[in-house]
Design a protein around this motif. Sequence first.
Motif, PDB file in Angstrom:
ATOM      1  N   LEU A  71      -2.288  -0.833  -3.951  1.00 44.43           N
ATOM      2  CA  LEU A  71      -3.255   0.214  -3.616  1.00 44.43           C
ATOM      3  C   LEU A  71      -2.493   1.487  -3.290  1.00 44.43           C
ATOM      4  N   THR A  72      -3.011   2.623  -3.775  1.00 42.74           N
ATOM      5  CA  THR A  72      -2.445   3.921  -3.425  1.00 42.74           C
ATOM      6  C   THR A  72      -3.517   4.754  -2.742  1.00 42.74           C
ATOM      7  N   VAL A  73      -3.159   5.366  -1.604  1.00 39.17           N
ATOM      8  CA  VAL A  73      -4.107   6.202  -0.866  1.00 39.17           C
ATOM      9  C   VAL A  73      -3.495   7.578  -0.667  1.00 39.17           C
ATOM     10  N   ASP A 106      -9.097  10.190   2.028  1.00 39.55           N
ATOM     11  CA  ASP A 106      -8.971  10.793   0.706  1.00 39.55           C
ATOM     12  C   ASP A 106      -8.502  12.238   0.858  1.00 39.55           C
ATOM     13  N   ALA A 133       1.350   5.306   0.133  1.00 41.51           N
ATOM     14  CA  ALA A 133       0.672   6.481   0.680  1.00 41.51           C
ATOM     15  C   ALA A 133       1.319   7.735   0.102  1.00 41.51           C
ATOM     16  N   GLN A 135     -11.467   6.107   3.425  1.00 44.42           N
ATOM     17  CA  GLN A 135     -11.438   5.231   2.280  1.00 44.42           C
ATOM     18  C   GLN A 135     -11.349   3.790   2.767  1.00 44.42           C
ATOM     19  N   LEU A 165      -9.867   0.261   3.312  1.00 44.09           N
ATOM     20  CA  LEU A 165      -8.491  -0.175   3.452  1.00 44.09           C
ATOM     21  C   LEU A 165      -8.514  -1.670   3.754  1.00 44.09           C
ATOM     22  N   ILE A 219       0.858  -1.186   0.000  1.00 37.46           N
ATOM     23  CA  ILE A 219       0.000   0.000   0.000  1.00 37.46           C
ATOM     24  C   ILE A 219       0.891   1.232   0.000  1.00 37.46           C
ATOM     25  N   ALA A 221      -7.225   5.042   6.138  1.00 38.17           N
ATOM     26  CA  ALA A 221      -6.853   5.710   4.897  1.00 38.17           C
ATOM     27  C   ALA A 221      -7.871   6.809   4.631  1.00 38.17           C
ATOM     28  N   LEU A 264      -2.355   7.978   4.795  1.00 36.62           N
ATOM     29  CA  LEU A 264      -2.422   6.809   5.671  1.00 36.62           C
ATOM     30  C   LEU A 264      -1.942   7.236   7.053  1.00 36.62           C
TER      31      LEU A 264
END
Length: 364
Positions: free
Chosen positions: A40-42, A354, A5, A360, A362, A3, A352, A45
């Motif tokens: 996954l990109t958030v 936005d 961030a 979001q 996770l 993941i 997580a 985090l």
Amino acid sequence: MLIAAERLWTEGRLAEGLAVEADAGRIVALRPLGPDTPDLTVPLLMPGCTDLQVNGGGGVLFNADPTPEGIAAIAAAHHRLGTAQILPTVITDAPEVMEAAAEAVIAAMGQSGVAGIHIEGPHISPPRRGTHDPRFIRPLDERTMAVLRRLRSAQVPVLLTLAPELADPALLREAAGLGVVLSAGHTMATADQTRAAMADGVAMFTHLFNAMPQMTSRAPGVIAAAILSEGWCGLIADGIHVSAEMLSVALAARPRPDLCFLVSDAMPTVGGPDRFSLYGMEIHVENGALVNAQGSLAGAHIDMLESLRRLIAMTGMPQERAIAMATDLPRQAMGLPALSVAPGVPMRDLIALDGDLHLQDLPR
């Protein structure tokens, strides 16, 4: 799972270019993303929030259900909204209710989401009781001291809100010596009385501005003494309990910028139905506020992430400082270790967000 961030809260700051490797619901590594392609990109985090003043949630009021099961329901409701750990808060009530709440927290300390207990009252000032039932208000006494000793012997972190001007200074010193965090709230204390209480162990102020006499040019009172002190100040940032201007004044006047933190003062309506019963009276949500039949405020209808968003909107505070007020600083105020994004940490303790600081999904 990898993941990435765009920003990650670590060691009290927002860092960029980092990624978390997770397996079986736990972090196994925190490292620079490098050339790897993340799963996954958030945008952000961070650890879940810590809330030191939670009266209820998910339709459950701690006073009405002072049991491990009640605590679990409250903690779960706040966890769904981005809060990782809470202090279940028992307000002014019969001594038996406080004792049951203490035993429930002792039993619940092993379960996720419980960081200690907040006892708010009954040792408060009647003129500043708010919605607290006057039948149960009494000075700090041996019965409560026995509860504090019991909690601390079980190594439970304890926050006690009281009116320090009405407390025996020897008992304040004894409670502070036990490791209880003493907070002035629901109080009529003058500035001089506040400073004397701090010398006896008071180190915090509960929901600053609320349930306190307002400062004037000749009577600075507890509020001015608190703002100018090195003590911790909790703030409700729902835009109802305290105006944007007064929040900004308090934040700007502190001797250091890291002495204030957010609390929700949440009631059962957070993550639950829009009304509940307190002392046999119906409390309901009206225009975003929790009010009783007389229209008086009765706790807050807000969670910590919404508090974070409103704090930034009302004061223009940088995100980094606001995030600290919802995560690291309340923990420092209670002497708790920081929640971190680090190997071994359960993914369920992370959130997580936005770009607008909304939750979001996770993977857990």
